[in-house]
Each structure stands twice: as C-alpha cells, then as structure tokens.
Write an enzyme that holds these catalytic residues in place. Structure first.
Site, short mmCIF file in Angstrom:
data_model
loop_
_atom_site.label_atom_id
_atom_site.label_comp_id
_atom_site.label_asym_id
_atom_site.label_seq_id
_atom_site.Cartn_x
_atom_site.Cartn_y
_atom_site.Cartn_z
N THR A 1 58.42 -58.62 -46.47
CA THR A 1 58.95 -57.34 -46.02
C THR A 1 58.29 -56.92 -44.72
OG1 THR A 1 59.32 -56.56 -48.26
CG2 THR A 1 59.11 -54.88 -46.59
N LYS B 1 65.95 -52.32 -47.33
CA LYS B 1 64.62 -51.80 -47.62
C LYS B 1 64.40 -50.43 -46.97
CE LYS B 1 63.13 -56.51 -47.78
NZ LYS B 1 62.40 -57.56 -47.08
N CYS C 1 56.51 -63.89 -37.90
CA CYS C 1 56.16 -63.83 -39.33
C CYS C 1 57.20 -64.57 -40.17
CB CYS C 1 56.08 -62.36 -39.77
SG CYS C 1 55.76 -62.16 -41.53
N THR D 1 59.51 -62.46 -42.56
CA THR D 1 60.38 -61.45 -41.96
C THR D 1 61.58 -62.14 -41.35
OG1 THR D 1 58.42 -60.12 -41.41
CG2 THR D 1 60.47 -59.58 -40.26
#
Length: 177
Positions: A5, A37, A163, A166
């Site tokens: 996330t 999210k 990342c 992500t």
C-alpha cells in the site's frame, strides 16, 4: 511498515487531495491491482485512506465514519474519539493498519498507538512506498503550481517506479479543486 500500500495526502491551502495505489499483495504475490484505498466519507466532505490489512482497514473506516456522524463531521473530535477507541478496545487494538484523514481545513495521520499527527509540510504518506511518495510530493509541491490532486497522483506513480509493493493504478479524491 505495511506492504502492498501507498497512500499520500497533499494540501495546498483549503485544497486537499488524497491518492492511493491499487495493489494488494499476499506474501510475494500480487493478488489485485485495482483496490480502492482512498474513500470519501461524511457526505463527501472528508477523505480517508488506509494502509494495512484490508479487513482491519475496513473495520477502522466504518468506525471512523460512525465517529464523524456522532461529531457532525468535526474531523479532530472524530479522530480523537477514534484513536482513543482504537487504543483501548481489546479487539481494535490488535488491528494492523494506519489511516490518513482530511477535510478542507485539516489533514491527520492516525495510528493504533494513539498517534494523531498533523503533517508540518502539508504532506502525509503511509504504507510501504510512503517515503518515496512523500519525497516526490514535497518536491512537486515546492517546485510546481500543480493542484494537490495532480501532485498526489504523480507522487504515487513515482513511488510505483521504486517500490515493488506499489503499483501505478491510482485512485485520487480531492476537496476544493
């Protein structure tokens, strides 16, 4: 730190935007790429984003929305009530999640450890790619005249290039733009 996330909140005056990537992982596998999210709460006047276990985050969102209703949308009072409950309730304190909440006037980062933090630099980020997104957001906020929604979206996209938890499927919600 929560894997899978990245959520960022960017504020410029009374304009605020929140963006989150869509990737959900289980161990080292991507399970879903388009999860939401980031959500609007309390008649669309409050933004909320979460990082952590999906079930835990959904429980926290429901509880926070109840606190907003009880406090007529007062973000700070709702955050204090939520964090107090989160920290003291036997079931809630086991939840593994973090939240960012914002309205036209205030942005807050909430945790189960009892934290209610107002970011000093108009940017808050949570999740595994939060450091990357926050750095990108700070640079864009200082060097561009972009609205918060564009900065938030681009910050998540930049984080997704660094990342592995992500992705670049981004949900953006904004107030005041």
């Amino acid at each position: 730190m929560f894997k899978g996330t990245t959520v960022i909140c960017v504020r410029r005056g009374e304009q605020v935007a929140m963006a989150g990537d869509g990737q959900v992982t289980l161990g080292n596998q991507i399970i879903k790429a388009g999860a939401r999210k980031v959500r609007r709460l309390y008649k669309g006047s409050v933004l909320a984003g979460f990082a952590g276990s999906t079930a835990d985050a959904m429980t926290l969102l429901e509880r926070f929305e109840s606190r907003l209703e009880e406090n007529s949308g007062d973000l700070m009072r709702s955050a204090v009530a939520m964090v107090k409950e989160w920290r003291t309730d036997r079931a809630l304190r086991r939840l593994e999640a973090m939240m960012i909440v914002a309205d036209a006037k205030l942005s807050l980062l909430l945790s189960g450890a009892g934290d209610i933090l107002e970011p000093e630099n108009n940017i808050a980020a949570i999740g595994s790619g939060s450091g990357f997104a926050q750095a990108a957001g700070m640079a864009l906020l200082e060097t561009s005249d972009w609205p918060p929604s564009k900065i938030a979206k681009r910050s998540i996209e930049i984080a997704s290039e660094i990342c592995i938890y992500t992705d670049s499927i981004v949900t953006v919600e904004a107030i005041g733009e």
